[in-house]
Design a protein around this motif. Structure first.
Motif, PDB file in Angstrom:
ATOM      1  N   ALA A 126      33.058  41.729  25.223  1.00  0.00           N
ATOM      2  CA  ALA A 126      32.558  41.378  23.892  1.00  0.00           C
ATOM      3  C   ALA A 126      31.291  40.532  23.987  1.00  0.00           C
ATOM      4  O   ALA A 126      30.372  40.686  23.171  1.00  0.00           O
ATOM      5  CB  ALA A 126      33.644  40.655  23.100  1.00  0.00           C
ATOM      6  N   ALA A 127      31.223  39.652  24.972  1.00  0.00           N
ATOM      7  CA  ALA A 127      30.020  38.833  25.152  1.00  0.00           C
ATOM      8  C   ALA A 127      28.818  39.711  25.475  1.00  0.00           C
ATOM      9  O   ALA A 127      27.710  39.461  24.979  1.00  0.00           O
ATOM     10  CB  ALA A 127      30.242  37.795  26.249  1.00  0.00           C
ATOM     11  N   GLU A 128      29.026  40.745  26.279  1.00  0.00           N
ATOM     12  CA  GLU A 128      27.935  41.688  26.579  1.00  0.00           C
ATOM     13  C   GLU A 128      27.467  42.379  25.302  1.00  0.00           C
ATOM     14  O   GLU A 128      26.259  42.542  25.075  1.00  0.00           O
ATOM     15  CB  GLU A 128      28.394  42.721  27.609  1.00  0.00           C
ATOM     16  CG  GLU A 128      28.620  42.141  28.988  1.00  0.00           C
ATOM     17  CD  GLU A 128      29.308  43.130  29.936  1.00  0.00           C
ATOM     18  OE1 GLU A 128      29.405  44.335  29.603  1.00  0.00           O
ATOM     19  OE2 GLU A 128      29.747  42.683  31.016  1.00  0.00           O
ATOM     20  N   VAL A 129      28.410  42.786  24.451  1.00  0.00           N
ATOM     21  CA  VAL A 129      28.073  43.410  23.164  1.00  0.00           C
ATOM     22  C   VAL A 129      27.255  42.427  22.320  1.00  0.00           C
ATOM     23  O   VAL A 129      26.247  42.797  21.712  1.00  0.00           O
ATOM     24  CB  VAL A 129      29.364  43.843  22.422  1.00  0.00           C
ATOM     25  CG1 VAL A 129      29.075  44.209  20.971  1.00  0.00           C
ATOM     26  CG2 VAL A 129      30.034  45.005  23.150  1.00  0.00           C
ATOM     27  N   ALA A 130      27.677  41.169  22.293  1.00  0.00           N
ATOM     28  CA  ALA A 130      26.998  40.151  21.487  1.00  0.00           C
ATOM     29  C   ALA A 130      25.574  39.906  21.980  1.00  0.00           C
ATOM     30  O   ALA A 130      24.643  39.777  21.178  1.00  0.00           O
ATOM     31  CB  ALA A 130      27.797  38.849  21.505  1.00  0.00           C
ATOM     32  N   LEU A 131      25.399  39.850  23.287  1.00  0.00           N
ATOM     33  CA  LEU A 131      24.063  39.637  23.844  1.00  0.00           C
ATOM     34  C   LEU A 131      23.145  40.806  23.509  1.00  0.00           C
ATOM     35  O   LEU A 131      21.987  40.602  23.127  1.00  0.00           O
ATOM     36  CB  LEU A 131      24.145  39.413  25.357  1.00  0.00           C
ATOM     37  CG  LEU A 131      24.776  38.073  25.775  1.00  0.00           C
ATOM     38  CD1 LEU A 131      25.093  38.071  27.266  1.00  0.00           C
ATOM     39  CD2 LEU A 131      23.847  36.905  25.413  1.00  0.00           C
ATOM     40  N   LYS A 132      23.674  42.026  23.612  1.00  0.00           N
ATOM     41  CA  LYS A 132      22.874  43.213  23.259  1.00  0.00           C
ATOM     42  C   LYS A 132      22.499  43.209  21.783  1.00  0.00           C
ATOM     43  O   LYS A 132      21.454  43.740  21.402  1.00  0.00           O
ATOM     44  CB  LYS A 132      23.630  44.498  23.605  1.00  0.00           C
ATOM     45  CG  LYS A 132      23.666  44.803  25.079  1.00  0.00           C
ATOM     46  CD  LYS A 132      24.428  46.084  25.363  1.00  0.00           C
ATOM     47  CE  LYS A 132      24.604  46.281  26.855  1.00  0.00           C
ATOM     48  NZ  LYS A 132      25.578  47.309  27.182  1.00  0.00           N
ATOM     49  N   ALA A 133      23.353  42.625  20.938  1.00  0.00           N
ATOM     50  CA  ALA A 133      23.094  42.581  19.496  1.00  0.00           C
ATOM     51  C   ALA A 133      22.175  41.422  19.112  1.00  0.00           C
ATOM     52  O   ALA A 133      21.870  41.253  17.939  1.00  0.00           O
ATOM     53  CB  ALA A 133      24.410  42.498  18.729  1.00  0.00           C
ATOM     54  N   GLY A 134      21.769  40.619  20.087  1.00  0.00           N
ATOM     55  CA  GLY A 134      20.763  39.605  19.823  1.00  0.00           C
ATOM     56  C   GLY A 134      21.190  38.155  19.866  1.00  0.00           C
ATOM     57  O   GLY A 134      20.360  37.266  19.696  1.00  0.00           O
ATOM     58  N   ALA A 135      22.482  37.882  20.070  1.00  0.00           N
ATOM     59  CA  ALA A 135      22.907  36.478  20.175  1.00  0.00           C
ATOM     60  C   ALA A 135      22.334  35.895  21.465  1.00  0.00           C
ATOM     61  O   ALA A 135      22.365  36.531  22.508  1.00  0.00           O
ATOM     62  CB  ALA A 135      24.431  36.382  20.171  1.00  0.00           C
ATOM     63  N   ALA A 136      21.788  34.682  21.371  1.00  0.00           N
ATOM     64  CA  ALA A 136      21.147  34.073  22.535  1.00  0.00           C
ATOM     65  C   ALA A 136      22.097  33.187  23.339  1.00  0.00           C
ATOM     66  O   ALA A 136      22.009  33.119  24.553  1.00  0.00           O
ATOM     67  CB  ALA A 136      19.937  33.254  22.091  1.00  0.00           C
ATOM     68  N   ASP A 137      23.016  32.518  22.668  1.00  0.00           N
ATOM     69  CA  ASP A 137      23.929  31.572  23.313  1.00  0.00           C
ATOM     70  C   ASP A 137      25.353  32.017  23.021  1.00  0.00           C
ATOM     71  O   ASP A 137      25.872  31.778  21.925  1.00  0.00           O
ATOM     72  CB  ASP A 137      23.671  30.159  22.786  1.00  0.00           C
ATOM     73  CG  ASP A 137      24.461  29.089  23.533  1.00  0.00           C
ATOM     74  OD1 ASP A 137      25.366  29.425  24.332  1.00  0.00           O
ATOM     75  OD2 ASP A 137      24.179  27.898  23.298  1.00  0.00           O
ATOM     76  N   VAL A 138      25.978  32.706  23.978  1.00  0.00           N
ATOM     77  CA  VAL A 138      27.317  33.262  23.785  1.00  0.00           C
ATOM     78  C   VAL A 138      28.283  32.583  24.752  1.00  0.00           C
ATOM     79  O   VAL A 138      28.038  32.536  25.956  1.00  0.00           O
ATOM     80  CB  VAL A 138      27.334  34.792  24.013  1.00  0.00           C
ATOM     81  CG1 VAL A 138      28.741  35.339  23.809  1.00  0.00           C
ATOM     82  CG2 VAL A 138      26.335  35.487  23.103  1.00  0.00           C
ATOM     83  N   ARG A 139      29.390  32.103  24.200  1.00  0.00           N
ATOM     84  CA  ARG A 139      30.443  31.480  25.004  1.00  0.00           C
ATOM     85  C   ARG A 139      31.733  32.252  24.764  1.00  0.00           C
ATOM     86  O   ARG A 139      31.869  32.910  23.735  1.00  0.00           O
ATOM     87  CB  ARG A 139      30.600  30.016  24.611  1.00  0.00           C
ATOM     88  CG  ARG A 139      29.274  29.282  24.825  1.00  0.00           C
ATOM     89  CD  ARG A 139      29.227  27.936  24.224  1.00  0.00           C
ATOM     90  NE  ARG A 139      27.846  27.455  24.282  1.00  0.00           N
ATOM     91  CZ  ARG A 139      27.483  26.257  23.915  1.00  0.00           C
ATOM     92  NH1 ARG A 139      28.379  25.399  23.459  1.00  0.00           N
ATOM     93  NH2 ARG A 139      26.226  25.904  23.980  1.00  0.00           N
ATOM     94  N   THR A 140      32.657  32.162  25.689  1.00  0.00           N
ATOM     95  CA  THR A 140      33.900  32.913  25.547  1.00  0.00           C
ATOM     96  C   THR A 140      35.111  31.999  25.720  1.00  0.00           C
ATOM     97  O   THR A 140      35.066  31.028  26.473  1.00  0.00           O
ATOM     98  CB  THR A 140      33.986  34.054  26.590  1.00  0.00           C
ATOM     99  OG1 THR A 140      33.949  33.501  27.906  1.00  0.00           O
ATOM    100  CG2 THR A 140      32.844  35.044  26.410  1.00  0.00           C
TER     101      THR A 140
END
Length: 155
Positions: free
Chosen positions: A81-95
Motif C-alpha cells: 500500500a505504501a508503494e501505491v501511495a508513493l506512486k499516487a504522489g504522497a511524499a511522506d508515507v509511514r506504515t
C-alpha cells in the motif's frame, strides 16, 4: 466562490490489501500530496491460528482474508500500500501493522499519530449485513473524532 480544502497535517488510511482498499489508499495519497500531509497506512491483523484465518476469510473473502491474519502478511500489505501511495504522489508515507480489530486499530493509529483525517473505503456499506450489523467504514465514521473521508471504492 471557491472554498479552500482543509489543510491536513497527518492522514491515516486503512487497508486490508484488497483492490478496493488500495483505491482508498490512492485517494488518501492524493489528498496527502495536495496538502503536504504525512500519510500513515494502517492494517489491522489478528494473531494467526486456523480459527482466525477462517474468521477472516468468512468476513473478507478468500482473496484478502489470509492477508490480515498474522503480523507478517499485514506488514507486506502495508508495504504494498505504501508503494501505491508513493506512486499516487504522497511524499511522506509511514506504515503501521497492529493487532486488533480494524476500527480499534484505526482509532489507535489516528490518536497515536495525532491525525486530523481518516480515510476508509466504502466496502461493506452497501451490503445488507453492513447496513444491519455495521461495517468498518460505518463504525469508523460513527466513532471518529476527526474528519473522515469515505472513498467510493466499490460498485
Amino acid at each position: 466562490m471557491e472554498t479552500a480544502m482543509p489543510v491536513y497535517r497527518t492522514i491515516v488510511v486503512g487497508t486490508d490489501g484488497s483492490r478496493s482498499s488500495l483505491r482508498a489508499v490512492e485517494r488518501a495519497a492524493e489528498v496527502a500530496r495536495d496538502t503536504a500531509a504525512v500519510l500513515v497506512v494502517a492494517c489491522a491483523y489478528e494473531t494467526a491460528d486456523q480459527r482466525a484465518v477462517d474468521r477472516a476469510v468468512d468476513r473478507l473473502g478468500d482473496d484478502v482474508g489470509y492477508q490480515v491474519v498474522g503480523a507478517s502478511p499485514a506488514e507486506e500489505t502495508v508495504r504494498t500500500a505504501a508503494e501505491v501511495a508513493l506512486k499516487a504522489g504522497a511524499a511522506d508515507v509511514r506504515t503501521v501493522a497492529a493487532e486488533g480489530s480494524p476500527v480499534s486499530v484505526l482509532r489507535r493509529v489516528v490518536r497515536d499519530h495525532d491525525a486530523d483525517l481518516l480515510v476508509v473505503g466504502n466496502r461493506g456499506l452497501n451490503t445488507l449485513a453492513g447496513r444491519v450489523l455495521g461495517s468498518v467504514p460505518g463504525e469508523a465514521a460513527r466513532k471518529s473524532r476527526v474528519d473522515i473521508l469515505i472513498v467510493h471504492t466499490t460498485g
